[in-house]
Enzyme design. Structure first.
Site, PDB file in Angstrom:
ATOM      1  N   ASP A 105     -35.805  35.107  66.430  1.00 20.37           N
ATOM      2  CA  ASP A 105     -34.419  35.353  66.028  1.00 20.37           C
ATOM      3  C   ASP A 105     -33.921  36.676  66.595  1.00 20.37           C
ATOM      4  O   ASP A 105     -34.713  37.584  66.855  1.00 20.37           O
ATOM      5  CB  ASP A 105     -34.306  35.482  64.497  1.00 20.37           C
ATOM      6  CG  ASP A 105     -34.686  34.214  63.782  1.00 20.37           C
ATOM      7  OD1 ASP A 105     -34.644  33.146  64.403  1.00 20.37           O
ATOM      8  OD2 ASP A 105     -35.045  34.325  62.586  1.00 20.37           O
TER       9      ASP A 105
HETATM   10  N1  URA Z   1     -39.568  32.802  61.630  1.00 24.82           N
HETATM   11  C1  URA Z   1     -38.331  33.307  61.462  1.00 24.82           C
HETATM   12  O1  URA Z   1     -37.751  33.165  60.401  1.00 24.82           O
HETATM   13  N2  URA Z   1     -37.776  33.950  62.483  1.00 24.82           N
HETATM   14  C2  URA Z   1     -38.383  34.151  63.669  1.00 24.82           C
HETATM   15  O2  URA Z   1     -37.806  34.764  64.573  1.00 24.82           O
HETATM   16  C3  URA Z   1     -39.666  33.621  63.819  1.00 24.82           C
HETATM   17  C4  URA Z   1     -40.234  32.953  62.786  1.00 24.82           C
END
Ligand code: URA
Length: 255
Positions: A105
């Protein structure tokens, strides 16, 4: 001679991910034997000449995979319509066309592989591969033991039940919890959604490791090239897990 879909061939040639190939094809940027192809079903063999944006693609491109320590505020795509910094912006001095292997993310930091190796990308991102992924999670409240147990067993999210996970508590007070969680899947926003399921808010999320690969020696915003041994070991691990359909280091904790 084996015929495969154009987007798969493009990813095998180390040009881009399959998804990015589909975008490039639909934008009319890909030619096969001199003709622009815009439909998705087209199949090619290794004898067909593929051109991307006017350049003939040679099949002997050396494959490379980098281990990148992603900062927060960076998107895990090769391009961003909104002009935000992408992980690929950190690789401007590399000559090869690279793309991220899977994603983190915008607000997640940590280990992200960046590669031009289509085979490695397909293996690492395939759902049946079950590679261990460990995250360091900081939450702004006290996470209850009963919720930790449930998260370890599996929780029902809108896209199904999560596989068993392992949690190691690092710090806990009334308004803060820090823990390490190891999951064996790579669903979108999975870790955040697992905690949101119990109304917790993830304040910070960092991926510490994928399989045997860690961030050791790689500072935030920097990267290192994986050795051939590491790449082979990673591919072997993915293939073994896939064949046996096993979840490595999965242990039922009798709590
Ligand atoms: N889980 C999440 O919530 N975000 C990420 O970027 C990776 C795993």
């Amino acid at each position: 001679m084996e015929e495969i879909r154009l987007q798969k061939r493009m990813s095998e040639l180390g040009l881009c991910s399959r998804r990015e190939a589909e975008r490039l094809i639909s934008e009319g940027k890909v030619k096969v034997n001199g003709k622009v192809v815009t439909e998705m079903g087209v199949k090619v063999t290794s004898n067909d000449v593929i051109e991307l944006e006017g350049n003939v693609v040679k099949s002997n491109t050396k494959t490379v995979t980098y281990l990148f320590n992603k900062p927060i505020g960076v998107v895990s795509t090769a391009k961003d319509d909104r002009g935000r910094t992408t992980v690929i912006d950190f690789f401007t001095k590399e000559k090869t066309r690279l793309y991220p292997v899977g994603r983190l993310d915008f607000n997640t930091s940590g280990l992200l592989l960046v590669s031009n190796d289509g085979e490695l990308t397909n293996l690492v991102t395939h759902p049946s591969t079950h590679l261990n992924k460990t995250y360091f999670v900081t939450l702004d409240s006290f996470v209850k033991d009963e919720h930790i147990k449930e998260l370890e067993k599996g929780v029902l999210l809108e896209d199904g039940l999560t596989q068993p996970a392992e949690i190691e508590l690092k710090f806990r007070s009334m308004n803060k919890t820090q823990l390490q969680i190891t999951i064996h899947e790579g669903r979108n926003r999975q870790v955040r959604r697992m905690f949101e399921h119990f109304d917790y808010h993830v304040k910070a999320l960092n991926r510490d490791s994928i399989g045997f690969l860690t961030l050791d020696g790689v500072k935030r915003g920097e990267y290192r090239l994986l050795t051939e041994e590491e790449v082979n070991k990673l591919k072997k691990m993915c293939l073994t897990n896939k064949e046996k359909n096993i979840i490595p280091s999965y242990k039922i904790k009798n709590k």
